[in-house]
Motif scaffolding. Structure first.
Motif, PDB file in Angstrom:
ATOM      1  N   TYR A  59       0.851  -1.190   0.000  1.00 20.10           N
ATOM      2  CA  TYR A  59       0.000   0.000   0.000  1.00 20.10           C
ATOM      3  C   TYR A  59       0.891   1.244   0.000  1.00 20.10           C
ATOM      4  O   TYR A  59       2.074   1.187   0.323  1.00 20.10           O
ATOM      5  N   GLN A  60       0.263   2.359  -0.380  1.00 20.38           N
ATOM      6  CA  GLN A  60       0.927   3.662  -0.202  1.00 20.38           C
ATOM      7  C   GLN A  60      -0.004   4.563   0.602  1.00 20.38           C
ATOM      8  O   GLN A  60       0.192   4.747   1.792  1.00 20.38           O
ATOM      9  N   CYS A  61      -1.066   5.074  -0.042  1.00 21.95           N
ATOM     10  CA  CYS A  61      -1.991   5.923   0.737  1.00 21.95           C
ATOM     11  C   CYS A  61      -2.845   5.077   1.671  1.00 21.95           C
ATOM     12  O   CYS A  61      -3.323   5.555   2.683  1.00 21.95           O
ATOM     13  N   GLY A  62      -3.104   3.832   1.298  1.00 20.41           N
ATOM     14  CA  GLY A  62      -3.856   2.918   2.150  1.00 20.41           C
ATOM     15  C   GLY A  62      -5.358   2.944   1.954  1.00 20.41           C
ATOM     16  O   GLY A  62      -6.067   2.169   2.595  1.00 20.41           O
ATOM     17  N   TYR A  63      -5.845   3.795   1.056  1.00 18.02           N
ATOM     18  CA  TYR A  63      -7.305   3.894   0.941  1.00 18.02           C
ATOM     19  C   TYR A  63      -7.938   2.614   0.386  1.00 18.02           C
ATOM     20  O   TYR A  63      -9.016   2.214   0.823  1.00 18.02           O
ATOM     21  N   CYS A  64      -7.247   1.977  -0.537  1.00 15.66           N
ATOM     22  CA  CYS A  64      -7.807   0.752  -1.125  1.00 15.66           C
ATOM     23  C   CYS A  64      -7.536  -0.471  -0.259  1.00 15.66           C
ATOM     24  O   CYS A  64      -8.081  -1.551  -0.515  1.00 15.66           O
TER      25      CYS A  64
ATOM     26  N   CYS B  41      -6.006  -0.059  -7.278  1.00 12.11           N
ATOM     27  CA  CYS B  41      -5.109   0.708  -6.404  1.00 12.11           C
ATOM     28  C   CYS B  41      -4.548   1.874  -7.203  1.00 12.11           C
ATOM     29  O   CYS B  41      -3.738   1.675  -8.113  1.00 12.11           O
ATOM     30  N   ARG B  42      -4.994   3.057  -6.871  1.00 10.54           N
ATOM     31  CA  ARG B  42      -4.520   4.233  -7.609  1.00 10.54           C
ATOM     32  C   ARG B  42      -3.034   4.483  -7.375  1.00 10.54           C
ATOM     33  O   ARG B  42      -2.380   5.120  -8.179  1.00 10.54           O
ATOM     34  N   CYS B  43      -2.517   3.990  -6.255  1.00  7.37           N
ATOM     35  CA  CYS B  43      -1.095   4.184  -5.975  1.00  7.37           C
ATOM     36  C   CYS B  43      -0.236   3.167  -6.712  1.00  7.37           C
ATOM     37  O   CYS B  43       0.992   3.277  -6.703  1.00  7.37           O
TER      38      CYS B  43
HETATM   39 FE1  FES Z   1      -3.374   4.158  -2.394  1.00  6.43          FE
HETATM   40 FE2  FES Z   1      -4.027   1.669  -3.102  1.00  6.43          FE
HETATM   41  S1  FES Z   1      -2.579   2.289  -1.601  1.00  6.43           S
HETATM   42  S2  FES Z   1      -5.035   3.494  -3.634  1.00  6.43           S
END
Ligand code: FES
Ligand code: FES
Length: 216
Positions: free
Chosen positions: A144-149, A196-198
């Protein structure tokens, strides 16, 4: 074509009147044919329905507008905000939860459809200090990066391994007799509903493969 202003206006008024009549008729039918078990809300405008379900092992009973999605019920009624709302259209997978052992998009499902169901959200898989193996693998592999997904990815991944264990094939399974149906290509296909947008996809696959290997 030569239409006089008066006749055209009359036509538009007639159309508007007929559309209004249809709309009122539709409302009346809804009002006179409530779904089984529904009741009127206090303002008389919106039917609500009582739904009992188990969420992460805890029993809950909700009186919710019949249009309430499972996603909104989890987030707004039960304050389980780990499940995320991304698109609200069944396109991103951020809202994935496990219902009676199957992963679903909670934004596409009404809570009233799940009376008696058992729901597992990311909060039910593990908690800080007692992570589910899939959660721990995502941390280990930077899945993950932002973690939203991530909550949706993890719930989906947990259900994917159960699907593989049960021998449920995917569109890219080359041989339905091979067990386990596990490869990076399989996992990418099976996880393709979780966006995952990241772009953490390669790390996500590594995390899932590690857990799958540990299980095997
Ligand atoms: Fe950012 Fe998947 S970790 S959208
Ligand atoms: Fe449900 Fe995107 S929020 S699929």
């Amino acid at each position: 074509m030569n239409i006089s202003p008066i006749s055209r206006r009359g036509l538009m008024l007639a159309s508007a009147a007929s559309a209004t009549a249809l709309s009122v008729t539709g409302c009346a039918q809804t009002a006179t044919l409530p779904a089984s078990g529904t009741t009127r809300s206090t303002d008389g405008a919106v039917p609500s329905m009582r739904t009992s379900l188990t969420v992460n092992g805890q029993p809950h009973t909700l009186d919710a507008d019949t249009r309430t999605t499972l996603l909104d019920a989890l987030r707004e009624n039960l304050q389980l905000t780990g499940t995320k709302k991304g698109c609200d259209h069944g396109q991103c997978g951020a809202c994935t939860v496990i219902v009676d052992g199957r992963r679903i998009n909670a934004c596409l499902s009404l809570v009233a459809m799940h009376d008696g169901a058992s729901v597992t959200t990311i909060e039910g898989l593990g908690q800080p200090g007692a992570l589910h193996p899939m959660q721990a693998a995502f941390v280990k592999h930077d899945g993950y990066q932002c973690g939203y997904c991530t909550p949706g990815q993890i719930c989906s991944a947990v259900a994917v391994l159960d699907e593989i264990k049960a021998g449920v094939p995917s569109h890219v399974s080359p041989d339905l007799t091979v067990r386990p149906l596990l490869s990076a290509e399989e996992l990418r296909e099976r996880m393709s509903g979780n966006i995952c947008r990241c772009g953490a996809y390669s790390n996500i696959v590594e995390a899932v493969i590690e857990v799958a290997g540990a299980r095997a």
